[in-house]
Design a protein around this motif. Structure first.
Motif: not given
Length: 302
Positions: A48-66
């Motif tokens: 999503d191009p409108e995603l904020l930096t902290q949201e992108r970071k949060a999503a990436a962290n969840i993916i990393r954990t999984l």
């Protein structure tokens, strides 16, 4: 206005997923399809191009954990212990110190306890006819408790010499006290319950020779894990202890049965009884907290 609503919704979804992944990792360990679906959903969100930096970071962290193995949990598994035990001749009880036995017993108890998936705590499956199918891990934990208790009683009785029996009783009581210090309350109950068996309790000549200190210690340990007042003393000890810890599972099963039997699933208006669900959730959260913190004890093959 629409942008603000979208950001709030995205944040909410990411928070729910973060909580789910961190607090209920078992769901993803046992279900590859679920893990893949969540990962692909989060990857889609990140495009999503409108995603904020902290949201992108949060999503990436969840993916990393999984997607990564947890490097902190390199603890030996029950299966590995069973494989290592094959073909190894066990050394007699006398060759091991009370500390060694207490540590290995604590490691085993915790590995058995942590394997129970939380779904088994719903619906009192352990009290049903098909309990072995519905709650296999709870039944394995119960069997393990009984096996250890049988082993302790056998170790005491197999000695025909009174002095040997006395020293075996005193050593097992010392093991129980070390287990108490290790917060393994399950083992404390395994040992004290075996001392109360009629086969052990009736050894009058043996008990006459057991030291006063050992008898006083048995009384102290029995009070700690007594079912009196709905395990009042044990609950107090659990409240004040930091994990790692092995609680007595029977206490929680009694609580869950009490809630299930005494409270309906739906209110008089036909709505879900969230008060009941919160009570069950609170108990399962406490169990999970003790399951998730591992002991730093090395397995001794001997």
């Amino acid at each position: 206005k629409e942008f603000v609503i979208r950001r709030a919704a995205t944040n909410r979804v990411l928070n729910v997923l973060r909580h789910w992944v961190s607090k209920h990792s078992q769901d993803f360990e046992t279900n590859d399809e679920l893990r893949c679906k969540v990962v692909s959903f989060l990857e889609e969100v990140m495009h999503d191009p409108e995603l904020l930096t902290q949201e992108r970071k949060a999503a990436a962290n969840i993916i990393r954990t999984l997607t990564q193995e947890d490097p902190g949990d390199n603890q030996i598994t029950l299966e590995e212990i069973t494989q290592l035990a094959e073909g190894v001749k066990a050394e007699p009880f006398e060759n091991h110190s009370a500390l060694e036995i207490a540590e290995q017993l604590t490691l085993l108890d915790h590995l058995v306890f942590k394997k129970i998936p939380y779904e088994e705590f719903f619906g009192q499956g352990w009290m049903k006819l098909e309990k072995n199918e519905r709650t296999p891990y709870i039944m394995k934990t119960t069997k393990h408790f009984n096996d250890i208790s049988n082993l302790i009683a056998s170790e005491i009785i197999r000695n025909e010499d009174i002095n040997a029996r006395v020293s075996t009783i005193e050593k097992w009581v010392a093991v129980a006290d070390i287990c108490r210090c290790l917060h393994n309350y399950n083992a404390v109950l395994e040992i004290t319950s075996s001392m109360n068996r009629s086969a052990i309790f009736r050894l009058k000549k043996t008990w006459l020779k057991v030291s006063k200190q050992t008898k006083a210690l048995i009384d102290k340990l029995q009070k700690l894990v007594s079912s009196e007042g709905r395990f009042k003393n044990l609950r107090e000890a659990l409240k004040n202890c930091d994990p790692p810890c092995v609680p007595y599972l029977g206490m929680y099963l009694t609580d869950l049965a009490f809630i299930e039997e005494g409270t309906p699933n739906y209110t008089e208006d036909g709505l879900v009884n969230f008060s009941k669900m919160r009570m069950i959730s609170h108990i399962i959260r406490e169990i999970r907290q003790f399951q998730q913190t591992a002991y730093k004890i090395e397995h001794q093959v001997k």
